[in-house]
Structure formats: structure tokens, C-alpha cells
Design an enzyme around this catalytic site. Structure first.
Site, short mmCIF file in Angstrom:
data_model
loop_
_atom_site.label_atom_id
_atom_site.label_comp_id
_atom_site.label_asym_id
_atom_site.label_seq_id
_atom_site.Cartn_x
_atom_site.Cartn_y
_atom_site.Cartn_z
N ASP A 88 0.86 -1.18 0.00
CA ASP A 88 0.00 0.00 0.00
C ASP A 88 0.90 1.23 0.00
O ASP A 88 1.82 1.34 0.81
CB ASP A 88 -0.91 -0.01 1.24
N ASP A 108 -3.86 2.35 -5.09
CA ASP A 108 -2.53 2.34 -4.45
C ASP A 108 -2.25 1.08 -3.64
O ASP A 108 -1.39 1.08 -2.77
CB ASP A 108 -2.36 3.60 -3.59
N GLU A 109 -2.97 0.02 -3.93
CA GLU A 109 -2.90 -1.15 -3.07
C GLU A 109 -2.98 -2.43 -3.91
O GLU A 109 -3.78 -2.49 -4.84
CB GLU A 109 -4.13 -1.08 -2.15
P1 TTP Z 1 -5.29 4.99 1.24
O1 TTP Z 1 -4.29 3.96 0.89
O2 TTP Z 1 -6.42 4.60 2.13
O3 TTP Z 1 -4.58 6.24 1.93
P2 TTP Z 1 -3.19 6.88 1.63
O4 TTP Z 1 -2.41 6.14 0.62
O5 TTP Z 1 -3.40 8.33 1.32
O6 TTP Z 1 -2.45 6.83 3.04
P3 TTP Z 1 -1.87 5.55 3.78
O7 TTP Z 1 -2.10 4.37 2.92
O8 TTP Z 1 -0.41 5.85 3.97
O9 TTP Z 1 -2.59 5.49 5.07
O10 TTP Z 1 -5.93 5.58 -0.08
C1 TTP Z 1 -5.17 5.77 -1.28
C2 TTP Z 1 -5.59 7.05 -1.96
O11 TTP Z 1 -6.97 7.01 -2.25
C3 TTP Z 1 -5.37 8.27 -1.14
O12 TTP Z 1 -4.06 8.81 -1.29
C4 TTP Z 1 -6.43 9.20 -1.65
C5 TTP Z 1 -7.55 8.30 -2.10
N1 TTP Z 1 -8.64 8.29 -1.11
C6 TTP Z 1 -9.70 9.18 -1.28
O13 TTP Z 1 -9.74 9.91 -2.25
N2 TTP Z 1 -10.70 9.19 -0.34
C7 TTP Z 1 -10.68 8.38 0.76
O14 TTP Z 1 -11.60 8.46 1.61
C8 TTP Z 1 -9.59 7.48 0.93
C9 TTP Z 1 -9.52 6.58 2.13
C10 TTP Z 1 -8.60 7.48 -0.03
MG MG Z 2 -2.21 4.08 0.78
#
Ligand code: TTP
Ligand code: MG
Length: 400
Positions: free
Chosen positions: A9, A105-106
Site C-alpha cells: 500500500d 494504491d494497493e
Molecule cells: P489509502 O491507501 O487509504 O490512503 P493513503 O495512501 O493516502 O495513506 P496511507 O495508505 O499511507 O494510510 O488511499 C489511497 C488514496 O486514495 C489516497 O491517497 C487518496 C484516495 N482516497 C480518497 O480519495 N478518499 C478516501 O476516503 C480514501 C480513504 C482514499
Molecule cells: Mg495508501
């Protein structure tokens, strides 16, 4: 074979991409989702610097502005995030054929079959993290465990810029102290119900008498406990594994001359094998396709004793199939080759003597590098060369 699953991730993904595009934003509290004066939007994500102030995804921007008044707010650009995501995916695809992207992103990767090639969990994690760093400058967190569930929870725990390895058999010990809310599927409501049973941590949930859980949650109590015990049998499901690679062509006029037909077949095979290697794959099944002048179409297939990706091996197999195709003494309208039963080239040790073949594979690697640079036609082989340097097929669209 021991099952090992990797979860990756990206850290603060949208914000990190913005920080790479504009290094002046590095180390700053960055909030992506809307401009500073946006009163209706929500936070897509916040850099870890902004998270210190309590800002998080899905929070109204107005609230984020209150918590972090000196933060930098921006709307963001989704195309940039998609492009970064694709770059990361390309790197993941070099690790294993079994990659499942679950969001922008995962991803999960089944790395069970990649262990020998890379030299174990740690080497794989290191390879992924450093290649992503080199090629995108983006931070990510990687976790490896015996299943998807534990790998996902571990990645969450390892954030940011982390790597966690949970040994097989160590699932329960790892999960034990974590709050029940860390289990995927345990939302605020379930968490509340569990807490009313005195269950705060995953370890307690794992050890609770099953009947107690079934009384409260019904059938899903069972699933809940299995998860708490770190049991998960869901497979990594790659979106689209190529099933076959093929090239075929229809002749300008129907042919009877099999020497000529085989030269064209060799040319098509060179193209198909090149595409196969480009995907990093090997074939176990070679199929010759023939359409005769009367449009009757036959296929002749042969299974190889070993996966192959070298032109010469495939051309040889096709040559063995040709007599069958010639039994029908008719003119040929179309010829084609299809390579199926594809697997990723793992350079497996072989039961057979592969010394000669390995030399070929190395040679083909150099050939492909030259072709990548100067075009496919730049390097060709004797058998198809008699067709001339620039081969013009009547149906060129099918032969990239
Ligand atoms: P995440 O992987 O949940 O969050 P992140 O990568 O920003 O942070 P981390 O993994 O380090 O905790 O989500 C990936 C992307 O998806 C995030 O950068 C932005 C988008 N996203 C949204 O637009 N709205 C949301 O509610 C979430 C959770 C994510
Ligand atoms: Mg993330």
C-alpha cells in the site's frame, strides 16, 4: 509449496505523488482534495505531516482547515495518480504473475512461486521497495504473511515506509495484541458489540467460546473468529492473465508450397515468441492453425515437455505438426501459430538438460534488446530471412 502473500500500500498516495511533482511540498502538511476556500469538499488524503494535526481522508475540508490552518491545500490531479499507479503496477508485475490490484494504491501479490528466483521474503520486499523508490520516488509499505488477511493488517501496522514479515505459524501471535477494529470488516458497530462482551483485542476474540459469538452474531460469528485466528483462504486473483499469444495471417492468394508456408510460419512464430518474452512468459502448448482454400479450419496442437520461449524450439514443434496439416492436400488460405498454457518464466531447474536452451534464452534476450531499440525487423533468423528484410503480410494488422 508454502503460500506467501505480499500486500503493498502506497503511503499518503495522492499527497506523495504531489510532493514528487513539486519537491517544495516535501515535509510540509499537505492536504489533497480541494482548495483552501472549498467549503463543500472532503479530504482525499493528507501527508503524514498533516496527519499529526488529526487530518485524515474523508474529513470535511473545513474541519481540516480548522485543525491545520497552516496546511497547504490542493485539489490534486487524478491523471498523475493513475500514471504513478501504473508505474508501480509494472514493477509488481516483474515479481510474480499473480498480482491483484485492489485499489489505485494497493495490491496483493502471491509470491509463493517467486521465492527461489528472488531469494526469499526479505529479498522480494527489498526489491519492490527499492525499485519503486528508484523509479517513482514514492514511499510505500510492504507486508508479507501466509495469507491476504494477515498481510493486509500487517501492512497497515507497518506504515509509513515500512516492511513487516509475519512468519507462517506466527499469525496469531502477531494479531493477538491488536485492537479488534483492525480486523477488516469490523466496523464501529461490531466493535461496540464486541467491547460489550469484554473483547477489546483480537487475541480475546480468537479465544472466545464460539457459541458465545454465534449467539451474538449468528453465522458471521464463525467467520469473525476465523479471521481473529489469522485464518484466510482467499486466493490472490489476478485481473487478467494472458491466456494465449498468437500471430496469424491470410495469404494474398492460397498457397500449396509448404516450404514457403513454413517460412511465413517461422516469421509469425518469431513475432509471437517475441511478444511472449515481452510478457515474461513461457508456453507449454503450441498450436498450428490452418485455414484451407475452402475455409475449412483445422488446428493441430502439441504439448511441450517443458515450458519454452525460444523461437527455435517453437518452430521445431510446428515443423513436427506440419505433416498433419498437409494430409489434406488442399491449398492454404491462412496460417497461424498460437502459444497457450502460459506460465511466467521462472527459470526453473529442469529435469532435462537445459544447458543449450539456456544459452538460447540468453541469446534471445540480447536479440530482444536490440529489437526493442531498433524495431523487430532489425534482427531476424535465417529461416524467415529468405522472405526478405521487410516482410509484407496480406493481413499485417494481425502481426504486430
Ligand atoms: P489509502 O491507501 O487509504 O490512503 P493513503 O495512501 O493516502 O495513506 P496511507 O495508505 O499511507 O494510510 O488511499 C489511497 C488514496 O486514495 C489516497 O491517497 C487518496 C484516495 N482516497 C480518497 O480519495 N478518499 C478516501 O476516503 C480514501 C480513504 C482514499
Ligand atoms: Mg495508501
Amino acid at each position: 509449496m508454502e503460500r506467501r502473500i505480499l500486500h503493498i500500500d502506497m503511503d499518503a498516495f495522492f499527497a506523495s505523488v504531489e510532493q514528487v511533482l513539486n519537491p517544495a511540498l516535501k515535509g510540509k502538511p499537505l492536504i489533497v482534495g480541494g482548495d483552501r476556500d472549498d467549503t463543500r469538499g472532503v479530504v482525499a488524503t493528507a501527508s503524514y505531516e498533516a496527519r499529526k494535526y488529526g487530518v485524515h481522508s474523508a474529513m470535511p475540508l473545513t474541519q481540516a482547515k480548522r485543525l491545520c490552518p497552516h496546511g497547504i491545500f490542493m485539489r490534486g490531479n487524478f491523471e498523475h495518480y493513475e500514471a504513478a499507479s501504473e508505474k508501480v503496477r509494472e514493477i509488481l508485475d516483474t515479481v510474480s504473475p499473480l498480482v491483484e490490484s485492489v485499489s489505485i494504491d494497493e495490491a496483493y501479490i502471491d509470491i509463493s512461486g517467486s521465492q527461489r528466483l528472488f531469494g526469499g521474503d526479505d529479498a522480494i520486499a527489498h526489491y519492490i521497495k527499492s525499485r519503486i523508490q528508484e523509479e517513482t520516488q514514492l514511499p510505500c509499505t510492504v507486508a508479507i504473511a501466509s495469507n491476504k488477511l494477515v498481510a493486509k493488517i500487517a501492512a497497515d501496522k507497518g506504515k509509513p515506509d515500512g516492511y513487516l514479515r509475519i512468519p507462517t505459524g506466527g499469525e496469531r501471535v502477531f494479531l493477538h495484541p491488536l485492537p479488534v477494529g483492525k480486523l477488516p470488516g469490523v466496523g464501529p458497530r461490531t466493535q461496540e458489540m464486541l467491547e460489550s462482551l469484554g473483547v477489546m483485542i483480537i487475541g480475546r476474540l480468537a479465544d472466545l467460546p464460539l457459541q458465545t459469538l454465534m449467539n451474538v452474531f449468528g453465522q458471521s460469528g464463525y467467520a469473525l473468529q476465523r479471521a481473529a485466528q489469522g485464518v484466510c483462504t482467499t486466493e490472490v486473483e489476478p485481473e487478467s492473465l494472458p491466456k494465449s499469444v498468437g500471430r496469424e495471417t491470410t495469404f494474398e492468394r492460397d498457397l500449396l508450397d509448404w516450404a514457403e508456408i513454413e517460412r511465413i510460419l517461422a516469421y509469425l512464430t518469431e513475432r509471437a515468441a517475441y511478444a511472449l518474452r515481452e510478457k515474461g512468459m513461457e508456453t507449454r502448448c503450441v498450436t498450428l492453425k490452418v485455414r484451407y482454400g475452402d475455409f475449412k479450419t483445422n488446428t493441430f496442437a502439441k504439448t511441450l515437455p517443458e515450458p519454452a520461449c525460444v523461437d527455435a524450439e517453437i518452430i521445431h514443434t510446428l515443423h513436427e505438426l506440419v505433416p498433419k496439416a498437409r494430409e489434406r492436400r488442399a491449398r492454404v488460405r491462412l496460417i497461424g501459430v498460437s502459444l497457450s498454457s502460459l506460465t511466467y518464466n521462472q527459470h526453473q531447474m529442469s529435469l532435462f538438460d537445459r544447458k543449450g536452451i539456456e544459452r538460447w534464452e540468453r541469446a534471445m534476450e540480447s536479440v530482444d534488446q536490440v529489437r526493442d531499440r531498433y524495431g523487430f525487423e532489425f534482427l531476424r533468423f535465417a529461416r524467415s530471412m529468405s522472405l526478405g528484410r521487410k516482410v509484407r503480410l496480406a493481413t499485417p494488422a494481425l502481426s504486430r
